[in-house]
Structures are given as C-alpha cells and as structure tokens.
Design a protein around this motif. Structure first.
Motif, short mmCIF file in Angstrom:
data_model
loop_
_atom_site.label_atom_id
_atom_site.label_comp_id
_atom_site.label_asym_id
_atom_site.label_seq_id
_atom_site.Cartn_x
_atom_site.Cartn_y
_atom_site.Cartn_z
N SER A 16 106.52 79.58 57.22
CA SER A 16 105.24 79.38 57.88
C SER A 16 105.35 79.31 59.40
O SER A 16 104.50 79.81 60.11
N TYR A 17 106.43 78.68 59.89
CA TYR A 17 106.60 78.63 61.35
C TYR A 17 106.79 80.06 61.88
O TYR A 17 106.22 80.43 62.90
N ALA A 18 107.56 80.85 61.13
CA ALA A 18 107.77 82.25 61.52
C ALA A 18 106.46 83.02 61.41
O ALA A 18 106.18 83.91 62.22
N GLY A 19 105.63 82.67 60.41
CA GLY A 19 104.32 83.30 60.27
C GLY A 19 103.44 82.97 61.47
O GLY A 19 102.72 83.83 61.99
N ALA A 20 103.52 81.72 61.92
CA ALA A 20 102.74 81.30 63.09
C ALA A 20 103.24 82.04 64.33
O ALA A 20 102.45 82.45 65.17
N ASP A 21 104.55 82.23 64.41
CA ASP A 21 105.10 83.02 65.52
C ASP A 21 104.59 84.45 65.48
O ASP A 21 104.27 85.05 66.49
N PHE A 114 97.92 82.99 58.65
CA PHE A 114 98.09 81.71 59.33
C PHE A 114 96.87 81.43 60.20
O PHE A 114 96.29 80.34 60.17
N ALA A 115 96.45 82.46 60.95
CA ALA A 115 95.30 82.30 61.83
C ALA A 115 94.05 81.96 61.03
O ALA A 115 93.27 81.08 61.40
N VAL A 116 93.88 82.63 59.90
CA VAL A 116 92.70 82.38 59.06
C VAL A 116 92.71 80.95 58.52
O VAL A 116 91.70 80.24 58.58
N VAL A 117 93.89 80.52 58.04
CA VAL A 117 94.00 79.16 57.48
C VAL A 117 93.70 78.11 58.55
O VAL A 117 92.97 77.15 58.31
#
Lengths: 139, 655
Positions: A16-21, A114-117
C-alpha cells in the motif's frame, strides 16, 4: 471553512505504501487529509495504535495492506484482518462509529485505487464530523 | 544516548520545483524549527546530491546532531542514500528518518496551502519518531554461491551462461521440454535479419553442456522459502516417461506415435505427437510423453514408442519428482504470453481462415516450420496481398494500455520476408511507427523503399462481406487513413494481427512464490524504473527479459547480463547484509505462553524448554512484527518498529 478531517493512514511498506507512491509518480490528485505512517506489515498494527490515534486527534483511521495472498510476510494481512474485526467490535462498544475506521487491500500497482480510497474515506469522515473524545453524540 | 538529549537535524528538500513548486518549504522549515529536540533546520534544492548530503554530514560533525530527518521523496528512493550519508559522518544509519513530502504530498495535492499543512504534519511525525529510534547494527549472513534461474528463454540462457562462466553453479529451470523460449520460434531477427536459430542454438547447446549449469527442463518451481543468500527451493521435475540417460535422441518414437495434436511450438499451425521434442534443435534432445494425450495412459494399450525404442528408454512408470535445491540468488526470466485476439470479434480471428497472429506467421515463414517457410493460405495457395495490422491488444485501453515495443519492427521484418518470398502487395496499417533502437530507423527507411504500402490508421475491422467484384473471395480490411482522412477498404488474401506481448498467464502465481510485486500492467515490478531495473523489492531476487515488460532481444540480453552481474557481485562478496530491524523477546519477562511461536510465518521463534521462554532466531526473522503486535505481555519489541516509535510518529503526524 468546512470541516477538514484528520485521518491517520497506516500503510504496509510493500504494497500500500508503494501504491501511494505510485499515485504520486502518476500525479493522481487526492484529498490531503490522510497522514501516513509506514509499517512493515499490517500484521504489526496493534489495536492500541488506532485508539491512540483517536485520542491524539484523529477523526478517522485508514489501514491498508497487501491483497490476500500477496503479503510479503505470507500472512500478516490475514492477522490484520482478524484483529480489525475484533477492533471494530471494541470500537462499537466504545460508541465510535465504524465508518471512522477502514481496512483496505491496496497493491503496489493500485495508485489510482489508493487515491479513490483516500477520497472516499475523507468524504465519509467529513460527513461524520469531528471525532469527540468524550463520547459525545457525534462520536 | 538518552532521549532528552536528542539533537535532531531537519532537512527540507526542494527537489527542484517538484516539492518547492507546491509546498512552501521555507514555511515548513520555520515550523520544524519550533519542534521539540530540533537543533538545526535547513532547506536545499537537492538534498540527495553530493552538496546536499554534505550539508547533513557537516552538521552531524559540527553541530553534534544525533538524529537526522530529511523531508524529500519516498524512502524507497533515497532512504539508503541518507542512511549511508549518516553513517559516513559517524552516525548510526538507524538514527535517520525520512518524511515523504513528494510522492505522498506535493505530487498529489492540488492546493498549495493544504500541501504545506500536510508536509508539516509529515515532518512532525518523522521528528517525533526519530527521537525514539535506537542505533542498530546490520547483520551479515553467508551467501550460498548457487543461483536459480527460472525460465530458459534467451534471457534465462544468457543470465545462466554469464554466471556459469564466472565460475558459479546455476540451476536453470524451464517448464517446457526444451530451453529456447520464444526466440527459438522466430525465423529472422530485426533489423539485421540474421537467422534466429543460428544465433540462439549455439547458446542453447552451451547452456545444456556447461559444467556449471544444471539444466532442469519440464520442471516448475513449486515453492520458495528462505531469504537473500539462503533460499530453499522446491522444484517439481515432471515425469517425462523417458529415461534421459538411455535416450539417444534418435526420434523414432515420435515417428511411430499415432497421436497427433496441435504443436505449441508451431503456435497451433503445425502438429506434434503425444511423445515429442518441441523442435528439432531442442536442448536437451530428449522427448517427453504427455500422459493426458498418450493412448497407453488413456486406454491402457499402444506402447508403440516403447516397441521401437532400441535403447529401451521409455519408462511408463516414471513419477514426478520434487527436488530441493539451495541457492543464494534467484533470477526470474519467465518471459511473456501472447495476446489472444479471439475476443476482438471484429477482426475475425478464429472465424475467418487467413486471419492469423504474428506468432503464427512467424512459424509459417520459418524454414523449419510446418510449411518449410512457404508463405501460404489455408488452402495452400500463395497470397497476392497481405495486410499487417499493428497494435492488436497493445496501446488499447480495453486490453493493454502499453506499447509492446517489438511489433513495429517485426512487422517491418515480415514485409521484407514477404517481399523476398512472394510477389504479394504488403500493407502496413499502423498507429505510429516506433523504430527506436540501433539500426531500427534505418531498417524502416530501407523497407519504405522496398515498395511496402504504409497506411497510418489502426485497423477497425476485417470482414469477408464483399461489396464489389474486386472484393469477392477476399478479406476486406477497413482502416481509416488518418493522414488522408478517409476510410479505406483494402481487399487482401491474408491478415496478420500483430498481437500484444502480455504477462504470462501464471505471472501472478510466480510473483507470489518469489515474493515480488507486479506493476499495473501485470509485469514484474523492478525496484526502480531507471536506477535499479533488474532488482526487485525482495533482496536476492532479480528480473530479466520480458517478464519485467515487453522488450526486444538486444534489451533482453542486456538485462539478463545485468541481472547476472548483480547476482555475481553478491556471490563474489560472499556475505550479504540483512535487515537489522528484527523482533526481540525480553526473556526475563516472557511468560512462555507460546502464542508467538505459531504466529511467526517464518518459524523463527522457538521455545526454550529449559528456561520456558520463547526466543527469536535473528537469521530467520524478517521483521514483519506480527509477534510484536500479538504478545499479550507486550514484551516482544520490534527493533526499529517499536510501539513507542510508531505511536510517537502517529502523535507527530496528528499534531
């Protein structure tokens, strides 16, 4: 000015952190309300962290980790899921609306998601209003 | 070092305008100045540059800083850089903390004022946490010098040979009966037009006979455990029903077998037997029997192959075998799958005879293929006109958004081969011609002088509904010529669909076994797209070739050699540093409840029967923290992720 909720984001480092990146490198714009703390695994998340966040002024807590089966540590996310169910029960007993906490699976490739969540979570908490520690009616 | 004496230096990076263009860095710096324990705050245009790092080093030395926070990009990019800078200035690298104000702040926030507020919160979190961080010592573990290469295409062969030539042992695991991969299926290679087999088969033979390479074909990796330097791998060697030691590779069994099925190697346009080697130059040259197709396995009689096998190599009693191997590094070179255009009904693939995929054409034009290299239609006649449709499944949001990178060039190659072998007119229907490699643009220019017709526009439909005499009995290709702005109907005899390269069907499963991530397109994710394109986020696991993304042969070979170099560098050092952030049990306070014992996914916690306490094996612990969160007595601490540190950061970001 409208109410800007403060949301704690606890993200696992691998997915998830990588997804946020990735959301960042893809320049996806999203609400700035989630403040992220990076952990190795959602399996590391103690229920105390969530309670502490509410005590210290969070209006919501988002925990996000790898999809089932993808955990870098094999099964940490399953443990997180089980703990999260218990945590929700406990929060209900404390009178905290379960809309203020959310557990999500977001992979390293899901920047968009991630942005949507984050946007969804922000709007949901915005509707719930500020969290009142005294167990007030808007808790 | 006591916490109340913490002296924190905070450094805010502008990252050119990447951060400073949105976040008010001066305001963040002023805010940081007021945070507890902060002794110095500076902002600089590029903190990761040498001058940027020097600012930190100088401050550590001259101001006596004992904690450092850098607010910049993601820690996945520069955590190591700054940890190293701290170390070089004599500060333990674990006393550094990074605040991600680029990927997770300036790049994703529309409103500059809100981005600045968020940046302050993230800096506050990092400062709050770093005060509680403790110095840790990195541990070193011995490296097993053997390497596992998964996938025996050109990438896997190249990587295996590089390592084997370097003097180290390689296990090369390939799931089909022969090494060679997709490259073995190709006829000529662009832009030089040298024969694919001629350059590949010598390498295949080398891989098959190299004393340092143990070739395991018809085998699949079942399970991988362990960690960098010390992986344990279970490989399933599927039963071939042929004794490799006895088989001479004469091939008589394949002529006698009565069962004919579609050949995977010939992309379905040729046949093979139920006992087969995929192609004549297969390495190893040992056939396999596919039990599901074999008459003997289905009906209990036949055994024709056995009757004619002089050395008596057929062994119907063979069973799958699980082989366990120990390796220090793993290279994944599992290749790509080919897009199936059947769902795109408007192209008529599977419905219209002579609409074929590029891989089918590749086998058709190959001199070792089912037609001996004769370009022919399904009825055996020679086509007089051929359309080549680009970007089928690539650059298409409904299927694959990415460009498959090789199609423009192989389409040009096809034009040349068609012109060389037939009198046919050739039409290229393309979106853009992408000829980016060495000698590629020159090849394009050469082909445009060979009389090939280029139509700039993606094919919209292929139909057999003629509306004029000229179109009767033909395939009509509808495309918009976007340069002229008109819709064209081009009647041809054959249509070649340049289908996308896509992730292998089992890529997800393999990624799980390897513990690596995939990017949004489904290919394996490299550690950094530019600066670390062969490593993955899992230490000791490298990627090479098309499993990481579509690429041509030169790029594949280059990446394979790079992956091999990385593995060799690790092996030759003999030791590798592993994460110091592991769990630790305070034995004095452990109640011996053993809850943690079963929770640990890596079996790193054992129970000391004598002392009645649990104990963590540092070499096995990966620092996930599951046990830390679960200990009812709260006496397991996660080094570098203690509850104290995490809660401090939570308090910080919410301040």
């Amino acid at each position: 000015m409208s109410f800007e909720p403060k949301i704690l984001g606890v993200l696992c480092k691998w997915c998830s952190y990588a997804g946020a990146d990735l959301a960042g490198t893809s320049r996806k714009k999203y609400a700035p309300n989630v403040r992220v703390v990076r952990v190795n695994c959602t399996g590391r998340v103690e229920p105390t962290f969530v309670l502490k966040a509410f005590e210290k002024g969070a209006d919501g807590v988002l925990i996000a980790g790898c999809h089932p089966g993808d955990c870098h540590y094999l099964e940490g996310n399953y443990k997180a899921l089980r703990r999260f169910q218990l945590l929700k029960k406990m929060l209900a007993q404390m009178g905290i609306d379960d809309g203020r906490v959310r557990l999500e699976w977001i992979s390293a490739s899901e920047g968009e998601r991630f942005a949507v969540v984050v946007n969804e979570m922000t709007e949901r908490v915005r509707k719930l209003g500020p969290f009142a520690k005294n167990g007030g009616s808007n808790g | 070092m006591t916490k109340n004496k913490a002296k924190v230096g905070v450094y805010i990076c502008h990252c050119g305008s990447n951060i400073a263009g949105v976040v008010d860095v001066k305001d963040v710096a002023a805010y940081a100045q007021g945070l507890p324990s902060v002794a110095a705050v500076k902002d600089y245009v590029y903190m990761c540059s040498d001058p940027g790092q020097n600012i930190i080093k100088e401050d550590i030395k001259h101001l006596g800083l004992n904690r450092v926070v850098v607010a910049c990009c993601s820690p996945s990019l520069h955590e190591l850089t700054f940890r190293r800078a701290c170390q070089e200035a004599g500060l333990n690298p674990y006393l550094f903390q990074q605040a991600n104000i680029r990927e997770q702040c300036s790049w994703v926030t529309e409103d500059a004022a809100l981005a600045t507020v968020k940046a302050k919160a993230l800096v506050s979190g990092a400062v709050s946490r770093v005060v509680h961080q403790e110095p840790l010592e990195k541990r070193e573990v011995e490296i097993n010098p053997n390497t596992l290469v998964i996938g025996g295409g050109i990438a896997g062969i190249q990587a295996a040979l590089e390592i084997a030539d370097g003097g180290y042992k390689v296990y090369l695991v390939e799931k089909t009966p022969s090494v060679g991969g997709h490259m073995a299926q190709l006829d000529k290679t662009f832009p030089t037009l040298d024969c694919s087999s001629c350059i590949l088969t010598p390498k295949m033979t080398q891989a098959g006979s190299h004393p340092n390479i143990e070739l395991m074909v018809y085998s699949e990796v079942e399970e991988i455990s362990g960690y960098v330097g010390n992986f344990k791998v279970k490989v399933r060697k599927k039963a071939k029903y042929v004794d490799e030691e006895k088989c001479t590779g004469c091939g008589i069994c394949q002529t006698k077998c009565p069962i004919r099925v579609d050949s995977e190697f010939d992309a379905g346009i040729g046949k093979r037997k139920a006992i087969y080697t995929p192609f004549a130059q297969a390495v190893p040259n040992v056939p396999v029997i596919v039990a599901e197709e074999c008459t003997y396995f289905i009906k209990g009689k036949c055994r024709a192959c056995e009757k004619f096998c002089e050395p008596g190599a057929i062994d119907f009693e063979q069973k799958d075998e699980i082989v366990e191997i120990d390796v220090g590094a793993i290279i994944a070179s599992t290749g790509y799958g080919v897009f199936d255009p059947t769902p795109m009904a408007h192209y008529g693939y599977g419905r219209l005879d002579n609409v074929i995929t590029s891989l089918e054409f590749e086998r058709l034009v190959s001199s070792a293929g089912p037609t001996g290299g004769k370009i022919q239609l399904k009825d055996g006649s020679t086509p007089t006109s051929i359309a080549i449709a680009h970007c089928i499944g690539s650059r298409d949001e409904k299927y694959h958004e990415y460009c498959s990178r090789v199609c423009c060039m192989y389409a040009l190659k096809y034009s040349h081969l068609i012109k060389e072998k037939t009198e046919a007119d050739v039409y290229q229907m393309y979106i853009d011609m992408r000829c980016f490699g060495k000698g590629y643009e020159e090849f394009y220019k050469r082909l445009s002088e060979e009389g090939v017709k280029f139509i700039r526009g993606k094919v919209g439909e292929v139909t057999d509904r003629a509306i004029s005499d000229e179109e009767k009995g033909k395939l009509i290709v509808l495309a918009e010529d976007s340069l002229l702005g008109n819709v064209m109907r081009v009647p041809v005899d054959m249509v070649i669909l340049c289908v996308a390269l896509e992730p292998q069907a089992d890529a997800e499963n393999t990624a799980r076994k390897l513990g690596i991530s995939r990017s949004a397109d489904g290919f394996y994710l490299e550690r950094h797209p530019k600066l670390d394109p062969v490593a993955t986020t899992t230490d000791g696991v490298f990627v090479a070739g098309c499993c990481q993304g579509p690429k041509d042969i030169p790029d594949t070979v280059a990446q394979a050699s790079a992956a091999a170099a990385r593995a060799l560098a690790m092996i030759s050092k003999g030791k590798v540093e592993v994460e110091a952030a592991t769990a630790h049990i305070d034995e004095e306070r452990c109640s011996g409840c053993r809850i943690c014992n079963d929770l640990c996914p890596f079996s790193s916690i054992t129970f000391d029967e004598e002392k009645k306490v649990s104990r963590v094996n540092d070499a096995l612990c990966k620092g996930c923290g599951v046990c830390v969160a679960a200990c009812p007595s709260g006496i397991i601490s996660g080094r570098h992720f203690t509850a104290e540190q995490i809660i401090a950061e939570i308090e910080g970001v919410l301040a």
